[in-house]
Scaffold this motif. Structure first.
Motif, PDB file in Angstrom:
ATOM      1  N   ARG A 260      -4.351  71.530  69.467  1.00 27.69           N
ATOM      2  CA  ARG A 260      -4.796  70.390  69.310  1.00 27.69           C
ATOM      3  C   ARG A 260      -6.221  69.716  68.891  1.00 27.69           C
ATOM      4  N   HIS A 261      -5.257  68.343  69.050  1.00 31.91           N
ATOM      5  CA  HIS A 261      -6.539  67.215  68.149  1.00 31.91           C
ATOM      6  C   HIS A 261      -7.347  66.380  69.919  1.00 31.91           C
ATOM      7  N   GLY A 262      -9.044  66.486  69.882  1.00 29.47           N
ATOM      8  CA  GLY A 262      -9.139  64.719  70.466  1.00 29.47           C
ATOM      9  C   GLY A 262      -9.882  64.312  69.946  1.00 29.47           C
TER      10      GLY A 262
ATOM     11  N   GLY B   2      -2.821  59.077  75.487  1.00 29.07           N
ATOM     12  CA  GLY B   2      -2.225  59.787  74.711  1.00 29.07           C
ATOM     13  C   GLY B   2      -1.219  59.953  73.526  1.00 29.07           C
ATOM     14  N   GLU B   3      -1.092  61.028  72.972  1.00 25.16           N
ATOM     15  CA  GLU B   3      -0.846  60.876  71.478  1.00 25.16           C
ATOM     16  C   GLU B   3      -0.163  62.315  71.602  1.00 25.16           C
ATOM     17  N   VAL B   4       0.634  62.499  70.263  1.00 26.69           N
ATOM     18  CA  VAL B   4       1.131  63.799  69.594  1.00 26.69           C
ATOM     19  C   VAL B   4       1.387  63.386  68.177  1.00 26.69           C
TER      20      VAL B   4
ATOM     21  N   ASN C 129     -11.043  60.975  74.745  1.00 22.97           N
ATOM     22  CA  ASN C 129     -10.097  59.681  75.251  1.00 22.97           C
ATOM     23  C   ASN C 129      -8.892  59.692  74.697  1.00 22.97           C
ATOM     24  N   HIS C 130      -8.300  61.031  73.741  1.00 21.17           N
ATOM     25  CA  HIS C 130      -7.165  61.551  74.089  1.00 21.17           C
ATOM     26  C   HIS C 130      -7.569  62.416  73.182  1.00 21.17           C
ATOM     27  N   LEU C 131      -6.118  63.504  73.970  1.00 17.55           N
ATOM     28  CA  LEU C 131      -5.908  65.071  73.447  1.00 17.55           C
ATOM     29  C   LEU C 131      -4.911  65.372  72.982  1.00 17.55           C
ATOM     30  N   THR C 132      -4.725  65.612  71.681  1.00 12.63           N
ATOM     31  CA  THR C 132      -3.109  65.586  71.221  1.00 12.63           C
ATOM     32  C   THR C 132      -2.656  67.171  70.808  1.00 12.63           C
ATOM     33  N   PRO C 133      -1.464  66.726  71.060  1.00 12.16           N
ATOM     34  CA  PRO C 133      -0.248  68.656  70.620  1.00 12.16           C
ATOM     35  C   PRO C 133      -0.083  67.844  69.380  1.00 12.16           C
TER      36      PRO C 133
ATOM     37  N   ARG D 293       2.575  62.336  60.699  1.00 12.51           N
ATOM     38  CA  ARG D 293       3.086  61.938  61.887  1.00 12.51           C
ATOM     39  C   ARG D 293       2.497  61.202  62.908  1.00 12.51           C
ATOM     40  N   GLN D 294       2.508  60.276  63.672  1.00 14.24           N
ATOM     41  CA  GLN D 294       1.412  60.347  64.853  1.00 14.24           C
ATOM     42  C   GLN D 294       2.461  59.321  65.875  1.00 14.24           C
ATOM     43  N   THR D 295       2.668  58.757  67.027  1.00 14.72           N
ATOM     44  CA  THR D 295       2.075  57.976  67.956  1.00 14.72           C
ATOM     45  C   THR D 295       1.760  58.268  69.344  1.00 14.72           C
TER      46      THR D 295
HETATM   47 NI    NI Z   1      -5.829  61.308  67.316  1.00 14.58          NI
END
Ligand code: NI
Ligand code: OOG
Length: 446
Positions: free
Chosen positions: A60-62, A291-293, A220-224, A261-263
């Motif tokens: 994850r990144h937060g 939300g982000e991935v 503010n987001h946590l990204t798998p 690559r992120q969305t």
């Molecule tokens: Ni992010």
């Protein structure tokens, strides 16, 4: 004793549980990511080349945002307890078209073994209150006195963090207390928001309001991490969750996956309490958690990165025509980082290995495994910030911006800010030295 890496893994897990309980769409994102990852692993035998399934599943990144140098330094102390060091300097004031008055770094593990154990990272931004393009002298001083009065991290938490860093872990009881306090520090606060103050900052920048308009910080987001982000994007749409209109970063193609690559999906409206100018407290809503991935690829060298930066604004067919098409090309042209290894079974006994990298790879003397990109991209980060702003904000383009850089950030943090390229290069170089030694070649690379 709970060692540093276990603290990090536990913190990441607890933060994920907290976020999942509070932001339901995040749970959907995790479900879909896990599905996609299982399928990719099932279909492609070499899917683990960019990280084993265990690492990727937990990965994850937060992101958090703070207001002052002191808060930034305190955040660095908490992350140091978790074995996370500041890496890279990002100036999003320039990268974003909207008003995003922050500079940032990423706290993350820097050693290969630590990344493999748990690569948890937190993109951390700090408000640039002295930047005249955004804040005039009066507002700067009111903002700084508001920020100076608040306490994001209780002294207990900071003390435990310092001890955990010093002793490289904590006993079970202290660890429990540390983790509880640390997760609480990043939760959304139930404190009422001062409506007028928040609105005043919001006119300049929604990011400024999110940071300086409230008395606490929050994830503010946590990204798998997902192994096929195009497929994930499609499936989220099928589940009725609208993602932003594109995937940030390199285009989809059949060449090697590089960088990041992120969305994301837009922040959801969440009920919050507000204090009105007459002192009354009432209900309202804010959109601050989204939300982000992401999908991660191979880390690029400075020259590979320069090529990326040149091609990224161009149509996809320009990318396909000019970006190296194979890992071998990326390695031989020194455009990406690899971990080199001399396989136990040598190709031709009695033959001397060639001196050049291309010869060594083609002759089977060396094997190259990609080094994963562990960092962020300023343009994508700006895009992620922007996709969640309904309003452009305002700025005074006639004023000059305050200068901030990596050295300034090191001074603020009282810790070195690592250069990401140096970290990848050190990993590649040490693997290459070892491999050359195994082959009986002179130590210095050609
Ligand atoms: Ni992010
Ligand atoms: C951070 C945005 C940057 C990313 O993945 O590029 C980021 C923020 O919104 O605070 O997380």
């Amino acid at each position: 004793m709970i060692p540093t890496w276990r603290l990090r893994a536990a913190f990441a897990r607890r933060l994920s549980d907290m976020y999942g309980a509070e932001v339901p769409a995040y749970t959907t994102l995790l479900e879909v990511s896990a599905q996609v990852n299982d399928e990719v692993i099932g279909k492609h035998g070499d899917a683990g080349r960019l990280g084993g399934i265990e690492r990727v599943t937990a990965e994850r990144h937060g992101a958090i945002r703070v207001g002052t140098a002191l808060e930034m330094r305190q955040a660095a102390q908490i992350f140091a307890a978790l074995g996370m060091r500041p890496v890279g300097f990002y100036d999003l004031r320039e990268a974003a078209a909207s008003s995003v008055p922050v500079v940032s770094t990423a706290f993350r593990p820097i050693e290969a073994e630590e990344l493999e154990r748990n690569p948890f990272r937190v993109f951390t931004s700090m408000l640039t209150t002295a930047d005249r393009r955004f804040f005039d002298a009066g507002l700067q001083s009111r903002l700084e006195s508001f920020l100076g009065r608040r306490e994001l991290f209780p002294p207990d938490l900071l003390e435990l963090a310092a001890r955990a860093e010093r002793e490289e872990g904590l006993d079970e009881e202290a660890a429990e207390r540390f983790l509880t306090l640390a997760v609480a520090a990043f939760e959304l606060s139930p404190e009422p928001v001062d409506r007028a103050w928040y609105a005043e900052l919001e006119r300049i920048s929604a990011v400024a309001a999110d940071i300086g308009g409230v008395a606490s910080t929050h994830v503010n987001h946590l990204t798998p991490r997902v192994l096929d982000i195009d497929e994930l994007y499609r499936r989220m749409g099928e589940r009725g969750i609208t993602m932003i209109d594109r995937i940030q970063g390199p285009p989809r193609w059949d060449g090697p996956d590089v960088l990041l690559r992120q969305t994301s999906f837009r922040a959801l409206s969440e009920p919050r309490r507000f204090r009105e100018p007459d002192g009354a407290v009432g209900e309202g809503a804010l959109r601050v958690r989204f939300g982000e991935v992401e999908a991660r690829g191979i880390a690029l060298t400075r020259s590979g990165r320069a090529l990326y930066d040149e091609l990224i604004g161009e149509p996809d067919d320009v990318w396909a025509g000019r970006f190296p098409r194979t890992e071998r090309q990326l390695a031989v042209q020194e455009q990406a980082f690899f971990r080199y290894e001399a396989p136990a079974e040598r190709p031709r006994d009695g033959l001397r290995p060639p001196a050049d990298l291309a010869g060594l790879l083609d002759g089977g003397w060396l094997r190259a495994g990609p080094i994963v990109y562990e960092d962020f991209l300023p343009k994508s980060a700006a895009g992620i910030f922007q996709s969640n702003l309904t309003d452009e904000g305002t700025r005074d383009t006639t004023a000059t911006g305050t200068h901030y850089d990596q050295q300034w950030l090191s001074d603020v943090l009282e810790r070195p800010v690592h250069d990401p390229f140096d970290l990848y290069a050190a990993q590649q170089d040490s693997s290459l030295r070892q491999a050359r030694q195994d082959l009986g070649l002179p130590k210095d690379t050609p």
